[in-house]
Design a protein around this motif. Structure first.
Motif, PDB file in Angstrom:
ATOM      1  N   MET A 222       0.824  -1.199   0.000  1.00 54.56           N
ATOM      2  CA  MET A 222       0.000   0.000   0.000  1.00 54.56           C
ATOM      3  C   MET A 222       0.862   1.255   0.000  1.00 54.56           C
ATOM      4  SD  MET A 222      -2.758   1.310   2.820  1.00 54.56           S
ATOM      5  CE  MET A 222      -1.436   1.841   3.909  1.00 54.56           C
ATOM      6  N   SER A 223       1.945   1.244   0.792  1.00 59.62           N
ATOM      7  CA  SER A 223       2.821   2.409   0.875  1.00 59.62           C
ATOM      8  C   SER A 223       3.495   2.692  -0.462  1.00 59.62           C
ATOM      9  CB  SER A 223       3.877   2.199   1.966  1.00 59.62           C
ATOM     10  OG  SER A 223       3.271   2.020   3.232  1.00 59.62           O
ATOM     11  N   ILE A 224       3.918   1.634  -1.155  1.00 61.37           N
ATOM     12  CA  ILE A 224       4.528   1.801  -2.475  1.00 61.37           C
ATOM     13  C   ILE A 224       3.524   2.426  -3.447  1.00 61.37           C
ATOM     14  CG2 ILE A 224       5.404   0.543  -4.487  1.00 61.37           C
ATOM     15  CD1 ILE A 224       6.686  -1.439  -2.480  1.00 61.37           C
ATOM     16  N   GLY A 225       2.285   1.931  -3.396  1.00 64.13           N
ATOM     17  CA  GLY A 225       1.247   2.497  -4.266  1.00 64.13           C
ATOM     18  C   GLY A 225       1.001   3.967  -3.988  1.00 64.13           C
ATOM     19  N   LEU A 226       0.930   4.346  -2.707  1.00 63.02           N
ATOM     20  CA  LEU A 226       0.736   5.749  -2.354  1.00 63.02           C
ATOM     21  C   LEU A 226       1.905   6.608  -2.838  1.00 63.02           C
ATOM     22  CD1 LEU A 226      -0.616   5.331   1.298  1.00 63.02           C
ATOM     23  CD2 LEU A 226      -1.876   6.332  -0.618  1.00 63.02           C
ATOM     24  N   TYR A 227       3.115   6.097  -2.659  1.00 61.58           N
ATOM     25  CA  TYR A 227       4.308   6.848  -3.083  1.00 61.58           C
ATOM     26  C   TYR A 227       4.316   7.042  -4.589  1.00 61.58           C
ATOM     27  CZ  TYR A 227       9.221   8.098  -3.692  1.00 61.58           C
ATOM     28  OH  TYR A 227      10.383   8.737  -4.038  1.00 61.58           O
ATOM     29  N   GLN A 228       4.014   5.981  -5.319  1.00 60.42           N
ATOM     30  CA  GLN A 228       4.020   6.080  -6.775  1.00 60.42           C
ATOM     31  C   GLN A 228       2.923   7.005  -7.287  1.00 60.42           C
ATOM     32  OE1 GLN A 228       3.662   1.957  -7.924  1.00 60.42           O
ATOM     33  NE2 GLN A 228       5.884   1.647  -7.993  1.00 60.42           N
ATOM     34  N   GLN A 229       1.761   6.941  -6.659  1.00 58.89           N
ATOM     35  CA  GLN A 229       0.618   7.696  -7.172  1.00 58.89           C
ATOM     36  C   GLN A 229       0.665   9.171  -6.780  1.00 58.89           C
ATOM     37  OE1 GLN A 229      -3.128   5.889  -6.227  1.00 58.89           O
ATOM     38  NE2 GLN A 229      -4.319   7.263  -7.533  1.00 58.89           N
TER      39      GLN A 229
ATOM     40  N   ILE B 175      -2.780  17.084  -2.574  1.00 61.00           N
ATOM     41  CA  ILE B 175      -1.972  16.059  -1.910  1.00 61.00           C
ATOM     42  C   ILE B 175      -0.515  16.211  -2.339  1.00 61.00           C
ATOM     43  CG2 ILE B 175      -1.675  13.594  -1.473  1.00 61.00           C
ATOM     44  CD1 ILE B 175      -4.360  14.645  -0.528  1.00 61.00           C
ATOM     45  N   ASP B 176       0.337  16.607  -1.416  1.00 65.33           N
ATOM     46  CA  ASP B 176       1.770  16.691  -1.697  1.00 65.33           C
ATOM     47  C   ASP B 176       2.481  15.385  -1.362  1.00 65.33           C
ATOM     48  OD1 ASP B 176       1.864  19.353  -2.669  1.00 65.33           O
ATOM     49  OD2 ASP B 176       1.653  20.089  -0.616  1.00 65.33           O
ATOM     50  N   SER B 177       1.932  14.647  -0.391  1.00 63.24           N
ATOM     51  CA  SER B 177       2.507  13.350  -0.024  1.00 63.24           C
ATOM     52  C   SER B 177       1.377  12.393   0.339  1.00 63.24           C
ATOM     53  CB  SER B 177       3.472  13.490   1.154  1.00 63.24           C
ATOM     54  OG  SER B 177       3.828  12.213   1.656  1.00 63.24           O
ATOM     55  N   GLY B 178       1.235  11.337  -0.443  1.00 59.83           N
ATOM     56  CA  GLY B 178       0.219  10.341  -0.128  1.00 59.83           C
ATOM     57  C   GLY B 178       0.525   9.621   1.168  1.00 59.83           C
TER      58      GLY B 178
ATOM     59  N   ASP C  14       3.353  10.799  -4.048  1.00 55.67           N
ATOM     60  CA  ASP C  14       4.621  11.425  -3.655  1.00 55.67           C
ATOM     61  C   ASP C  14       5.509  11.719  -4.860  1.00 55.67           C
ATOM     62  OD1 ASP C  14       5.181  10.917  -0.322  1.00 55.67           O
ATOM     63  OD2 ASP C  14       3.523   9.908  -1.290  1.00 55.67           O
ATOM     64  N   LEU C  15       5.438  10.867  -5.869  1.00 50.54           N
ATOM     65  CA  LEU C  15       6.225  11.120  -7.078  1.00 50.54           C
ATOM     66  C   LEU C  15       5.601  12.209  -7.952  1.00 50.54           C
ATOM     67  CD1 LEU C  15       7.291   7.515  -8.214  1.00 50.54           C
ATOM     68  CD2 LEU C  15       8.705   9.280  -7.125  1.00 50.54           C
TER      69      LEU C  15
END
Length: 551
Positions: A218-225, A239-242, A227-228
């Motif tokens: 889940m964290s990887i998905g949030l980062y990719q969607q 949203i600046d950081s998921g 945070d990047l």
């Protein structure tokens, strides 16, 4: 005391009633239909790490519900009951885990009562058809509480691992509350038992490691969607950081003010809603909680080995934390209903199976008999008046009221009378609501009505657009298609079909004089029932209308 036959009969009838609601009641806008639509979209796009709602970025809820519901629909097809299956199974898990948790500390009858109370409270009948994240969260949290308690008693690693896996899965269902509830339950329990070493065990580090590993996908998905790609807008919020939004803003931001959502934030809101959501047990629960606190005071806040305070302490602390949030909804408190069920079961056992509370038995029995009889009268009214149903339905409801009094005056009932009366009432009334009331109410919801018409007439869904109306998510789910929205008449052409408010007809006719009305239906917010809506004579004026047009 309580025979296995009585126990399994009650649980079985509750399960059958859940299934009736799952099959008979369409999805309600807003939340349940939105989550079902997201799950269908996830299944169709095979986008499991990044979540979308009608093609737009979505971050409001973690993905566990969407993962499991999309998997269910991949197996069984796109149906509302297929969307509900995983949550239904977690509701059953919550009942079973509550039974096993109570059995670790109390005799079998109290464990049975705990399971029966939870299974038959109004909230469980509701959230097995109006499925939100809370149904699944309930199962994960109940499982984690049971397994944590089992680990504390046995020191077996299998219980420890299952507990922390359940906590992690609960966090992927609705956030950090899944970690907070076990802490709120067991910290006061150990403090009152003076078991200080339980608060500082090294194994907790291993448990946090399990959670961290489980949260990686889940964290990887949030980062990719997010945070990047900082600055994305999701649900109207920048949203600046998921990762920060999920792990901090969405939960703790409700207390710091970072989460700007603000509604229904007074302290007694959740308790007021328990008056209906924990029916028919709410009075027994409140008295049980008062007695639990009173006895703790008499014991000078010290428990003996074998006594527990996780149920009362966990409920009280969680309630106080949730009630301090600047945004509350009635179902937020459902997460601690397993603890409320154990508190209630302890009180019911003392009231009806021992002589400890003899003075309370008659007044409580009389009060609840009157309340249950009134519920049956309301049920008969709902079957007979608001909607056209077969005449045998209100007659059958009236016969159930007769059966209620037969049970009341019967000499052959093994259980204390108020218990079978409570089970008979709450199960029976919900069967009638699930077959004769909710399905009729939901005929006035745009989404399922319009989707059914398009399917019946084989409408080309690619031609249909949404204009000037909030359509909800039930339309997209039941039609299995994402309909685009347009915001001006200039975006429409003569080849299009349009779903819009009936009030928009005159202005559209100026641009499309030959348009044809294919279908007209209700556009009522069915979760906001009102007396004028229930009145057949006033309903037509109360329900806004939508139309499906061929331009």
């Amino acid at each position: 005391m309580i025979s296995n036959r009585s126990f399994y009969t009650v649980i079985g009838l509750c399960i059958v009633t859940y299934l009736v609601g799952m099959v008979m009641i369409p999805l309600m806008d807003i939340d349940a239909s939105q989550y079902a639509s997201i799950s269908r979209e996830m299944m169709e796009n095979r986008s499991y790490l990044q979540v979308f709602d009608l093609g737009m970025d979505y971050i409001d809820k973690p993905p566990m519900l969407f993962w499991l519901s999309s998997l269910s629909m991949r197996v069984f097809g796109v149906h509302d009951w297929a969307y509900r299956i995983p949550s239904f199974l977690f509701a059953l898990l919550a009942v079973y885990a509550t039974y096993r948790l109570a059995l670790l500390f109390y005799r079998r009858e109290i464990a049975q009562l705990s399971a029966m109370v939870l299974a038959s409270c109004q909230a469980l009948f509701l959230i097995t058809h109006d499925v939100r994240c809370d149904t699944m969260l309930l199962g994960w949290v109940a499982l984690s509480l049971w397994q944590m308690a089992a680990w504390y008693q046995t020191n077996k690693w299998k219980h420890f691992c299952i507990a922390f896996i359940a906590i992690a899965c609960g966090m992927m269902t609705k956030g950090p509350i899944a970690l907070m509830v076990p802490a709120f339950a067991f910290v006061p329990h150990f403090v009152l038992r003076r078991e200080w070493k339980q608060l500082f065990r090294w194994e907790y580090i291993a448990g946090l490691a399990i959670i961290a590993v489980m949260l990686l996908p889940m964290s990887i998905g949030l980062y990719q969607q997010f945070d990047l790609h900082p600055g994305k807008i999701a649900s109207g919020v920048k949203i600046d950081s998921g990762l920060r939004f999920y792990y901090w803003t969405q939960s703790f931001g409700r207390y710091t003010g970072e989460n700007t959502y603000n509604e229904l934030n007074y302290f007694t809101f959740l308790l007021e809603n328990m008056l209906w959501s924990f029916l028919p047990w709410i009075v027994f629960f409140l008295l049980g909680l008062v007695f639990a606190v009173r006895e703790l005071v008499l014991k000078k806040f010290k428990l003996n080995a074998g006594e527990e305070w996780f149920s009362a302490g966990g409920f009280i602390i969680t309630y106080c934390i949730l009630a301090r949030s600047q945004a509350q909804l009635p179902h937020y408190i459902f997460v601690v209903f397993p603890l409320a069920a154990i508190i209630t079961a302890k009180f019911l056992f003392r009231l009806f199976f021992t002589g400890e509370l003899a003075a309370w038995k008659k007044p409580l029995s009389v009060f609840h008999t009157v309340v249950f009889a009134l519920l049956w009268l309301v049920c008969i009214f709902l079957m007979a008046w608001p909607f056209k149903v077969p005449v045998f339905v209100p007659v059958l409801a009236a016969l159930c009221l007769v059966a209620f009094f037969v049970i009341l005056f019967s000499k052959n009932i093994v259980l204390p009378k108020i218990l079978p009366l409570a089970f008979f009432t709450v199960i029976g009334v919900n069967v009638f609501l699930g077959t004769g009331f909710y399905p009729n109410v939901l005929k006035y919801q745009l989404g399922n009505d319009a989707a059914a018409f398009m399917k019946q007439r084989s409408i080309e869904k690619e031609r249909v657009k949404i204009y000037g109306i909030y359509e909800g998510r039930a339309l997209h789910f039941y039609a299995q298609h994402i309909f685009p929205k347009v915001y001006s008449r200039e975006e429409l052409g003569p080849a299009d079909m349009v779903i819009t408010l009936k009030d928009s007809l005159p202005s559209l006719r100026t641009s499309f004089p030959t348009l044809k009305v294919l279908h007209e239906g209700g556009n009522f917010g069915v979760t906001s029932l009102s007396l004028p809506f229930l009145d057949p004579a006033k309903r037509d004026a109360e329900v806004p209308k939508y139309v499906l047009l061929e331009l």
